[in-house]
Design an enzyme around this catalytic site. Structure first.
Site, short mmCIF file in Angstrom:
data_model
loop_
_atom_site.label_atom_id
_atom_site.label_comp_id
_atom_site.label_asym_id
_atom_site.label_seq_id
_atom_site.Cartn_x
_atom_site.Cartn_y
_atom_site.Cartn_z
N ASP A 76 -3.09 7.04 10.63
CA ASP A 76 -3.14 6.82 9.18
C ASP A 76 -3.93 7.92 8.46
OD1 ASP A 76 -1.68 4.53 9.37
OD2 ASP A 76 -3.36 3.15 9.07
N HIS A 126 16.03 7.32 5.92
CA HIS A 126 15.42 6.96 7.21
C HIS A 126 16.39 6.16 8.10
CE1 HIS A 126 11.33 8.39 7.26
NE2 HIS A 126 11.00 7.80 6.12
N TYR A 130 6.00 15.86 5.56
CA TYR A 130 7.05 15.60 4.58
C TYR A 130 7.64 16.90 4.02
CZ TYR A 130 5.61 10.67 4.36
OH TYR A 130 5.34 9.36 4.66
N ARG A 169 -1.05 0.71 -4.46
CA ARG A 169 -0.36 1.79 -3.75
C ARG A 169 -1.33 2.91 -3.45
NH1 ARG A 169 5.04 4.82 -6.05
NH2 ARG A 169 5.34 6.26 -4.30
N GLU A 213 13.98 6.09 1.58
CA GLU A 213 13.97 5.02 2.59
C GLU A 213 15.36 4.83 3.19
OE1 GLU A 213 11.10 4.61 3.40
OE2 GLU A 213 10.03 5.10 1.54
N GLU A 272 9.71 12.27 8.91
CA GLU A 272 9.52 12.45 7.46
C GLU A 272 10.08 13.76 6.91
OE1 GLU A 272 8.87 9.99 5.70
OE2 GLU A 272 8.00 8.60 7.16
N PRO A 283 0.79 -1.24 0.00
CA PRO A 283 0.00 0.00 0.00
C PRO A 283 0.82 1.29 0.00
CG PRO A 283 0.01 -0.96 2.20
CD PRO A 283 0.74 -1.93 1.30
N GLY A 326 7.26 3.07 -0.16
CA GLY A 326 8.34 2.36 0.50
C GLY A 326 8.15 2.39 2.00
N MET A 327 8.82 1.46 2.67
CA MET A 327 8.78 1.41 4.13
C MET A 327 10.19 1.07 4.61
SD MET A 327 7.07 1.75 6.90
CE MET A 327 8.04 1.71 8.41
N GLU A 328 10.71 1.93 5.49
CA GLU A 328 12.12 1.90 5.86
C GLU A 328 12.46 0.84 6.89
OE1 GLU A 328 9.79 4.18 6.53
OE2 GLU A 328 10.09 5.18 8.45
N1 BES Z 1 7.59 5.60 6.57
C1 BES Z 1 6.94 6.00 5.37
C2 BES Z 1 5.71 5.18 5.08
C3 BES Z 1 4.62 5.27 6.14
C4 BES Z 1 4.38 6.42 6.85
C5 BES Z 1 3.83 4.17 6.36
C6 BES Z 1 3.37 6.45 7.82
C7 BES Z 1 2.83 4.21 7.32
C8 BES Z 1 2.59 5.35 8.05
C9 BES Z 1 7.87 5.92 4.18
O1 BES Z 1 9.18 6.27 4.47
C10 BES Z 1 7.38 6.90 3.17
O2 BES Z 1 7.35 8.07 3.47
N2 BES Z 1 6.99 6.43 1.99
C11 BES Z 1 6.48 7.25 0.92
C12 BES Z 1 7.48 7.38 -0.19
C13 BES Z 1 8.44 8.49 -0.06
C14 BES Z 1 9.34 8.55 -1.29
C15 BES Z 1 7.82 9.84 0.20
C16 BES Z 1 5.29 6.55 0.33
O3 BES Z 1 5.09 5.37 0.62
O4 BES Z 1 4.58 7.17 -0.44
ZN ZN Z 2 9.38 8.34 4.86
#
Ligand code: BES
Ligand code: ZN
Length: 635
Positions: free
Chosen positions: A383, A309, A391, A586, A306, A328, A276, A279-281
């Site tokens: 969420d 992070h 960000y 996604r 990622e 973020e 979904p 990416g997830m770090e």
């Molecule tokens: N840690 C986040 C994903 C996340 C944040 C999952 C909060 C659940 C709750 C990850 O590092 C992230 O920010 N992913 C972004 C991509 C990034 C390039 C901005 C995403 O998944 O869109």
């Molecule tokens: Zn992130």
């Protein structure tokens, strides 16, 4: 006496700090703190459950208070405690009433001297942090697949623990799977372990619960560099390895900027398309969507993100979800610095400028409370507070500090920040104290130029906020203007020479030019004169024929084009829209597409018809969001 008063004052300040209450957890870490977790599971694909035990090693400052854990939809079968970690005796426990957002507290009274708590349990098939994929949802179509997503508060749906980022644990795990599948975790593992359905992991560095991760499937591994590699299904592994071949370079560049990479390896797991997030770090093993595999490395900023992070987030961690911008905002700032180091200034300018545009467009739709970096999420699902604000506004704040204090000094500040606070979870207040002590107080004249309180506590952007621009984008806009004024045809636009970022900017610019003025929000430029629907369709058709946009295999371009196609009712793109929504999970892509469709009655009908088919293939986290948006009945 004075000293005593002072002592109590400090003590109070400290306890407030320690208790900086995480309103998204029932845990009581100031009385009982989990330090280590031992996990042992069978992965049961036929029942869609994990079944096994979690053993918690605890540290107590109170000998009377019980251990309170977070859980959601867990079947707790048996709880035992132990003084020495060898002999266990049965314990009583109560599972409280379940809250829709928080789940249910599991309360375990502790006998004197207890240092271990062992819980035998199973997850439920609908666990919010797990997705179980049928073979049809994988590239190989033969074997099932499962993966976890713990951030923000989903770890509790598969592990009973103190599910707050303020608590850090080390962990060991032992996982049994079908014999032909491979299990991987956010921990040390052997990439070449025999595939025998029996896998062991060890994470020796203390991490917050939201970084515990597991995936099981028919996975292959390819080495990318000395410390980097990629896992993916066999059908995807070559493409993934080609796309991600700059990963090692990125690690080297980030170390040069911010100090040693502290996690040993940096591997990437490319998941099936229902993942979904982008990416997830997860430490040592970033999880990534296959939608970054564009074929030309154009979407690897996600890897930079990622990877970043590994410093901002995994080393220095937000203590609660209202401090999420510390994770973020820092990470987007670092991501851009990595891109600049590896791909040059022009690329950085383009990404930063796209980021600013997205932030401004989104802020035009947000309530004031959601535009605040130090956001109040009490009573809300973290969420739902997921916007560009932590960000991009967070990154702009750091960019402002960088520009004010100069790169040399700001880089030095960041390096010491990561070193001094490594493996700690901190609040926004703690960050500000650190910032004052190590940067602002030494330079009061410069500090006066950055309105810190406004950045942290106000909606909107301070008037002195940086406004990243890109000369390349200015050239793109010139071409777009000439085309919109009818001076050149679409085929004369030099799209073939443009990067993905330039193409995206071109489309976004055209989008705001085509936008009917009523719903304006984009830049009201000269071209934004009112166009008739027929005229808009003609322009869309011309672009599509010239650049094959409906057929684009680049997920970001396809998404942008499909958004425009819905807005302008460009029907030739509808079959592709349907295919996209049925094959990609996604949330960043599918949620806005459904929302845009739902703005008209015919669109809403189309959205519901597609969603009915797609919903069973989406992740619970995406389903929860889109159910709300479309008012899907089954909630
Ligand atoms: N840690 C986040 C994903 C996340 C944040 C999952 C909060 C659940 C709750 C990850 O590092 C992230 O920010 N992913 C972004 C991509 C990034 C390039 C901005 C995403 O998944 O869109
Ligand atoms: Zn992130």
């Amino acid at each position: 006496m004075k000293r005593l008063v002072y002592f109590f004052f400090v003590l109070m300040a400290l306890s407030i700090n320690v208790a900086a209450q995480d309103t998204h957890s029932y845990a009581n870490p100031s009385a009982v703190r989990v330090r280590h977790v031992d996990l042992d599971w069978d992965v049961l694909f036929d029942q869609k459950i994990l079944k096994g035990t979690t053993t918690l090693t605890i540290e107590r400052t109170s000998q009377t208070e019980p251990l309170i854990l977070d859980t959601r939809d867990l079947n707790i079968e048996r709880v035992e405690t132990s003084v020495n970690g060898l002999e266990y005796t049965p314990a009583t426990f109560t599972v409280g009433t379940s809250d829709k957002i928080l789940g249910a507290p599991l309360t375990i009274p502790l006998p004197a001297g207890a240092t271990r708590v062992r819980i035998q349990y199973s997850t439920s098939p609908g666990a919010s942090g797990l997705q179980w994929l049928a073979p049809a949802q994988t590239a190989g179509k033969k074997d099932p697949f499962m993966f976890t997503q713990s951030q923000a508060i989903h770890a509790r749906s598969w592990i009973p623990l103190q599910d707050t980022p303020a608590v850090r644990v080390t962990y060991n795990a032992h996982v049994r799977t079908p014999r032909n599948l491979l299990a991987v975790m956010s921990a040390e593992n052997d990439a070449h372990t025999p595939r025998d359905g029996d896998y062991s992991f060890r994470m020796r560095q203390p991490i917050p619960s939201y970084l515990i991760a597991l995936a099981v499937g028919d996975l292959r591994f390819r080495t990318l560099g000395p410390r980097t590699g990629v896992y993916a299904e066999p059908q995807m592994i070559d493409r993934a390895a080609r796309e991600l071949s700059d990963t090692e370079k990125m690690v080297v560049a980030t170390e040069r900027l911010y100090g040693a990479y502290r996690w040993g390896r940096f591997d990437i797991l490319v998941l099936p398309p229902s993942f979904p997030f982008g990416g997830m770090e997860n430490p040592r093993l970033t999880f990534a969507t296959p939608t970054i595999l564009a074929g030309d490395k154009s979407l690897v900023s996600l890897v930079a993100h990622e990877l970043a992070h590994s410093w901002s987030g995994n080393l220095v961690t937000n203590a609660t979800w209202r401090d999420f911008w510390l994770n973020e905002g820092f990470t987007v700032y670092l991501e851009r610095r990595i891109l600049e180091a590896v791909y040059g200034r022009a690329r950085e300018e383009m990404e930063a400028s796209l980021g600013l545009r997205e932030l401004l467009e989104e802020m035009a739709t947000l309530e004031d409370r959601d535009e605040i970096l130090h956001v109040d999420l009490t009573g809300r699902d973290p969420d739902d507070g997921f916007t560009n604000v932590p960000y991009e506004k967070g990154a702009l704040f750091l960019r402002h500090l960088e520009q004010t204090f100069g790169r040399v000094q700001f880089d030095r500040f960041l390096r010491s920040y990561f070193n001094l606070l490594a493996f700690q979870s901190i609040t926004t207040e703690q960050f500000l104290t650190h910032l004052r002590q190590y940067l602002l107080d030494d330079n009061p004249a410069l500090a006066a130029r950055v309105p810190i309180d406004e950045w942290i506590n106000n909606a909107g952007l301070p008037s002195s906020a940086p406004k990243p621009t890109s000369p390349a984008f200015a050239r793109v806009e010139e071409q777009a203007q000439r085309w919109l004024r009818g001076e050149i045809t679409a085929t004369q636009i030099p799209v073939a020479k443009w990067t993905t970022q330039e193409r995206l900017h071109f489309l976004k610019f055209v989008q705001s030019a085509l936008e009917p003025p009523a719903s304006a929000g984009g830049p009201a430029d000269a071209a934004a004169t009112q166009l008739s629907q027929t005229e808009r369709l003609r322009l869309m058709g011309e672009l599509d024929r010239a650049f094959q946009l409906t057929r684009s295999g680049n997920s970001e371009i396809a998404f942008q084009w499909l958004m425009m196609s819905i807005q302008d009712k460009y029907e030739p793109a509808y079959p592709r829209l349907e295919e996209f929504l049925l094959s990609v999970g996604r949330r960043k892509f599918i949620r806005p597409l459904y929302q845009e469709l739902a703005k008209t009655p015919e669109g809403k009908e189309r959205a519901l018809a597609i969603y009915r088919r797609a919903r069973p293939t989406y992740h619970p986290i995406a389903v929860t969001s889109i159910d709300q948006d479309l008012k899907w009945p089954s909630q």
